[in-house]
Design a protein around this motif. Structure first.
Motif, PDB file in Angstrom:
ATOM      1  N   GLN A  49      -3.976 -36.379  37.635  1.00 44.15           N
ATOM      2  CA  GLN A  49      -5.323 -35.840  37.453  1.00 44.15           C
ATOM      3  C   GLN A  49      -5.730 -34.971  38.642  1.00 44.15           C
ATOM      4  O   GLN A  49      -6.350 -33.926  38.474  1.00 44.15           O
ATOM      5  N   LYS A  83      -3.984 -31.677  38.332  1.00 39.42           N
ATOM      6  CA  LYS A  83      -4.472 -30.835  37.234  1.00 39.42           C
ATOM      7  C   LYS A  83      -5.931 -30.409  37.422  1.00 39.42           C
ATOM      8  O   LYS A  83      -6.316 -29.320  37.011  1.00 39.42           O
ATOM      9  N   SER A  84      -6.737 -31.312  38.012  1.00 42.85           N
ATOM     10  CA  SER A  84      -8.181 -31.093  38.010  1.00 42.85           C
ATOM     11  C   SER A  84      -8.737 -30.548  39.310  1.00 42.85           C
ATOM     12  O   SER A  84      -9.707 -29.787  39.299  1.00 42.85           O
ATOM     13  N   VAL A  85      -8.184 -30.976  40.428  1.00 42.75           N
ATOM     14  CA  VAL A  85      -8.775 -30.614  41.715  1.00 42.75           C
ATOM     15  C   VAL A  85      -8.265 -29.251  42.160  1.00 42.75           C
ATOM     16  O   VAL A  85      -7.073 -29.056  42.394  1.00 42.75           O
ATOM     17  N   VAL A 127     -13.384 -28.877  40.887  1.00 43.24           N
ATOM     18  CA  VAL A 127     -12.911 -29.935  39.992  1.00 43.24           C
ATOM     19  C   VAL A 127     -12.997 -29.405  38.567  1.00 43.24           C
ATOM     20  O   VAL A 127     -14.088 -29.245  38.013  1.00 43.24           O
ATOM     21  N   ARG A 128     -11.837 -29.137  37.991  1.00 46.60           N
ATOM     22  CA  ARG A 128     -11.780 -28.533  36.657  1.00 46.60           C
ATOM     23  C   ARG A 128     -11.915 -29.630  35.596  1.00 46.60           C
ATOM     24  O   ARG A 128     -10.921 -30.145  35.072  1.00 46.60           O
ATOM     25  N   THR A 129     -13.156 -29.999  35.314  1.00 46.55           N
ATOM     26  CA  THR A 129     -13.434 -31.068  34.357  1.00 46.55           C
ATOM     27  C   THR A 129     -13.374 -30.527  32.932  1.00 46.55           C
ATOM     28  O   THR A 129     -14.011 -29.516  32.614  1.00 46.55           O
ATOM     29  N   GLU A 130     -12.647 -31.208  32.078  1.00 47.67           N
ATOM     30  CA  GLU A 130     -12.499 -30.780  30.681  1.00 47.67           C
ATOM     31  C   GLU A 130     -13.797 -31.010  29.919  1.00 47.67           C
ATOM     32  O   GLU A 130     -14.474 -32.020  30.105  1.00 47.67           O
ATOM     33  N   THR A 131     -14.166 -30.081  29.070  1.00 45.08           N
ATOM     34  CA  THR A 131     -15.368 -30.223  28.243  1.00 45.08           C
ATOM     35  C   THR A 131     -14.986 -30.286  26.770  1.00 45.08           C
ATOM     36  O   THR A 131     -13.959 -29.759  26.346  1.00 45.08           O
ATOM     37  N   THR A 148     -19.050 -32.989  28.814  1.00 45.62           N
ATOM     38  CA  THR A 148     -17.730 -33.224  29.421  1.00 45.62           C
ATOM     39  C   THR A 148     -16.981 -34.324  28.693  1.00 45.62           C
ATOM     40  O   THR A 148     -17.570 -35.247  28.111  1.00 45.62           O
ATOM     41  N   VAL A 153     -11.108 -38.354  31.263  1.00 50.92           N
ATOM     42  CA  VAL A 153     -10.856 -37.911  32.630  1.00 50.92           C
ATOM     43  C   VAL A 153     -10.918 -39.121  33.557  1.00 50.92           C
ATOM     44  O   VAL A 153     -11.435 -40.182  33.191  1.00 50.92           O
ATOM     45  N   LYS A 161     -15.552 -39.551  36.027  1.00 50.09           N
ATOM     46  CA  LYS A 161     -15.715 -39.994  34.641  1.00 50.09           C
ATOM     47  C   LYS A 161     -17.159 -40.475  34.443  1.00 50.09           C
ATOM     48  O   LYS A 161     -17.681 -41.260  35.215  1.00 50.09           O
TER      49      LYS A 161
END
Length: 859
Positions: free
Chosen positions: A527, A530-532, A597-601, A651, A655, A659
């Motif tokens: 995570q 992928k996200s940070v 932080v690429r948080t999925e929506t 969001t 995640v 979260k």
């Protein structure tokens, strides 16, 4: 009476054979009693501590917690006007009152900027020296602080960090950094709770901790003679109104004890759970012991039946032996438990919490629980062997001891084991394919229990196949000696299965937790990757907010492309369905956080949530309240006014990082929360310019050199910190599981020892036809290794299956990576072989020393 005499005679005739079973009972009971004594002693200690440190009545700010300070988002403790002190002093029934100022949102460092905070996680507290503290602390060196250039430290902290009078230390709070020299050292007159405590004079404490004078965090009130605490509280509350929190000494102590009690209860029940695992393993040892003793005494029991003993008498005789074993082991275990509790107290003292043996608390229930538990478990474990003994017929006196088991019973057991194992496997399958984590957890628990019982029951059937494979791989190379070791392990599959099952339980839990822990680390790392999208994270490990000066130091660091501030605000949310959710948090950040932080929506774009008067909510909250992109949400900020924000993004719940977070921009929240009430940053993210990561990392650490309360981590550091946290937790659990594994090793030792006795005549004959002592010892060691590896294979295989299933449930929480820690699994398997070698040392040595002629003559 005859039954009891027979039992006593048999018990003492086989006392050597009973010893290891007694040790298993002793260890299990000792762990239970030690846990109970230790937690009871901790409760007693903290009861005395809170009673000693609580004034008759305490007045504090309305927003303070029942246990004392609640640090607000600005890093300062909640305070009340100093005028309250004068009002309280004028109340009827007040003998004296004094104002105090303290805070735990601080960092204290020495002249080298090394932290003086406890490594145990206990708080660091800075406050003013007052009369209430003088009741529990005694100045042993120097004097109390007078003036801004003096500070006093507790003796335990001084000893741990080699602090002396005149040494310079710095107190770092949200207000700033204050340097002073040690003027005195004070020793605890009650139990040291493990905290590091520093004292300033009142004015300096106000300046450093709050940033203003004429305020206090608490007012400690002492009642005049004849006035109860309850009456005094009533009088004080009536005088100062409802704007302040007023508590009696008992209420304050109870609130503190509740906090401590919750932690102690978690620790107690966790330790008792591991003690239960040790008891479960011990059951196999006891069953094996009595099964082998019954088999060896088949002719003796047959003779007893021939001369008139009934089945019930034989049965009661064996159970009476078990009762004696349980009583002896449990009595010794209760005594050993007190020793374990004292040992745990010494261990706690090494971490800074000095527990006195004067407070050692042994409740009457502790030895009763230990005795009842030990005796009941032992007698229940001996029931099946006792029942088997009762079925021995008088004709058994004409046969050799150790006749083969009933084939029909073996078939029934195999069928039952297969059914239980199949049911367990189906439960695990349902857990892995469940749609909801709660439902899956129930299936997982059922699957674990059924599969464990199934493997235990089916153990003898598995022993035949697994031992043959292990023999072909490991033992055939040793020639006839290896083949004899294999046949000895296969001679009694029930015994081999039970012995291996004892080891299987502990290793199954080790493997399961290893898989879960490794998967958590791998998932979080995945995570992060992928996200940070940021390079560095700045935060306080003590939970202190980041002061503006430190933020500015970060922003001025050369080589950085962007810096993102991140705050947390409390608010009540009123959603379109008319419901109000209280105590929610809004994560306010700069718009660049969407890049950091690429948080999925699942709907909308997170970047839009940082537009004016906009926000985001998480998927679960949106579904619960019928929120869609464009829905208005009324946000009542705790320290500000009410705003109506438009939801621009929803969001995903899939995640790990943030979260369940709800985002808005700092600019938006600043419109509704006054600047003097706006919380400080809890995190700051920094991203280096392309190709300048290493230089920026060094520069950032240098820029924050004067702010040792904050830690700079790059992504590698963050992953290591996460891995260390989970690793420490697993190591603690492995340490507790070690007791069950020790008991399992005792089971292997006991099985081999009784097996050697059972085969005395056979061993004598083998020695007579040319088997050397060295070959004999090697044969027994190989047999032990095969049994240990059999248990390890079952345990590790079962544990990895449990762990993989548990990971499927964690995937619903965003931890989607399954990672099998093969180095750990292989290491445990190899270690099991050494366990087998160790367990065989004494039985092999005794077998090698047998007199050949006496062994052959054994009946």
């Amino acid at each position: 009476m005859t039954v009891m005499k027979t039992s006593m005679r048999n018990f003492f005739a086989h006392k050597g054979r009973m010893a290891l079973s007694a040790v298993a009972v002793l260890l299990s009971v000792a762990f239970v009693c030690g846990t109970l004594v230790f937690t009871d002693t901790m409760n007693t200690t903290f009861d005395k501590l809170f009673a000693a440190t609580s004034s008759d009545v305490t007045v504090s700010a309305k927003s303070a917690s029942d246990t004392g300070e609640t640090t607000s988002g600005n890093g300062k403790p909640p305070v009340m006007p100093a005028g309250v002190l004068g009002e309280v002093r004028a109340v009827d029934g007040v003998k004296s009152a004094e104002g105090t100022v303290f805070s735990s949102a601080v960092t204290v460092v020495d002249a080298d900027k090394d932290s003086l905070s406890p490594s145990s996680g206990a708080p660091t507290i800075v406050g003013n020296w007052n009369d209430n503290d003088s009741r529990t602390m005694k100045i042993t060196k120097g004097a109390a602080p007078e003036g801004p250039d003096q500070v006093m430290v507790d003796a335990d902290t001084a000893d741990k960090h080699d602090l002396a009078l005149g040494d310079e230390i710095a107190v770092i709070s949200a207000v700033g950094t204050h340097t002073a020299k040690i003027s005195g050292i004070a020793a605890f007159q009650v139990t040291n709770p493990g905290a590091a405590i520093f004292y300033l004079d009142t004015r300096t404490a106000q300046d450093i901790l709050v940033g203003e004078r004429n305020v206090y965090t608490n007012v400690n009130v002492t009642a005049t003679a004849g006035v109860s605490d309850a009456q005094l509280k009533k009088n004080v509350a009536a005088a100062i109104g409802a704007d302040y929190k007023v508590q009696t000494a008992k209420e304050t102590a109870d609130a503190n004890q509740k906090d401590v009690g919750e932690f102690l209860n978690v620790m107690k029940y966790a330790m008792l759970g591991f003690a239960g695992i040790a008891f479960l393993v011990g059951i196999f040892l006891i069953i094996n012991t009595f099964s082998m003793l019954v088999a060896q005494r088949t002719r003796e029991i047959g003779l007893m039946r021939a001369i008139g003993s009934s089945r019930k008498q034989v049965n009661r005789s064996v159970l009476a032996e078990a009762l004696l074993l349980g009583v002896v082991g449990s009595v010794l275990g209760v005594g050993a438990g007190v020793g374990i509790a004292i040992g745990l107290m010494k261990l706690m003292s090494m971490t800074g919490m000095n527990l006195s043996t004067d407070d050692l608390t042994v409740a009457w229930t502790t030895p009763v629980i230990g005795l009842v538990l030990g005796v009941v478990v032992t007698v229940l474990a001996a029931y099946l062997p006792a029942r088997r003994a009762g079925k021995v017929s008088p004709m058994a006196a004409l046969r050799d001891a150790g006749a083969p088991a009933d084939a029909r019973a073996g078939a029934v057991r195999a069928v039952l084991g297969l059914l239980l194992t199949g049911a367990g496997a189906y439960g695990l399958y349902l857990a892995a394919t469940a749609d909801k984590a709660k439902e899956g957890s129930l299936w997982l628990g059922l699957g674990v229990v059924l599969s464990l019982i199934g493997f235990v029951v089916i153990g003898p059937l598995l022993a035949g196949g697994v031992v043959r494979v292990l023999g072909a791989v490991l033992l055939r190379a040793f020639g006839p000696v290896g083949r004899m070791a294999e046949r000895n392990a296969l001679r009694n599959p029930r015994r081999t299965g039970a012995t291996g099952a004892a080891l299987m339980i502990g290793l199954a839990l080790v493997a399961c937790l290893s898989v879960v822990g490794s998967s958590m680390v791998a998932s979080a790392t995945d995570q992060l990757d992928k996200s940070v999208g940021t390079d560095f994270i700045v935060q306080s490990d003590q939970g202190q907010p980041i002061i503006p000066q430190a933020v500015q130091a970060v922003k001025k660091t050369p080589g950085l492309e962007r810096v993102t501030e991140y705050k947390v605000l409390d608010a009540d949310l009123t959603t379109p369905d008319g419901k109000t959710s209280k105590g929610e948090t809004i994560n306010a950040a700069d718009p660049t956080y969407a890049q950091d932080v690429r948080t999925e929506t699942v709907a909308g774009d997170l970047a839009d949530a940082y537009r004016p008067d906009s926000m985001s909510v998480f998927e679960g909250f949106a579904k619960e309240h019928g929120i869609t992109v464009g829905s208005p949400v009324k946000v009542d900020f705790k320290d500000g006014t009410t705003a109506t924000l438009t939801v621009r993004a929803i969001t995903s719940d899939e995640v790990v990082i943030d979260k369940g977070a709800m985002y808005a921009s700092i600019t938006t929240t600043a419109k509704y929360v006054p600047a003097d009430r706006m919380p400080l940053d809890v995190l700051v993210f920094a991203t280096a310019k392309e190709g300048q990561q290493d230089a920026a990392y060094t520069s950032l650490k240098s820029a924050l050199h004067d702010y040792p309360q904050y830690t700079v981590r790059d992504q590698t550091d963050y992953k290591e910190a996460l891995k260390d946290q989970i690793g420490q937790m697993l190591n603690m659990i492995y340490g507790l599981l070690a007791l069950a594994i020790i008991v399992a090793v005792l089971g292997v030792v006991n099985t081999l020892a009784l097996s050697v006795v059972e085969r005395t005549r056979e061993i004598g004959l083998m020695r007579a036809i040319g088997l050397s002592r060295r070959q004999l010892r090697r044969m027994i060691r190989m047999e032990s290794v095969v049994i240990a590896l059999f248990g390890a294979l079952l345990g590790l295989g079962l544990g990895m299956t449990w762990g993989a299933t548990a990971q499927q449930l964690l995937a619903m929480e965003g931890l989607k990576v399954l990672d099998i820690p093969w180095p750990t699994i292989i290491g445990v398997f190899i270690a099991s072989a050494f366990v087998g070698l160790f367990a065989a040392l004494v039985p092999a040595f005794r077998a090698g020393r047998m007199n050949v002629l006496n062994a052959i003559a054994t009946d």
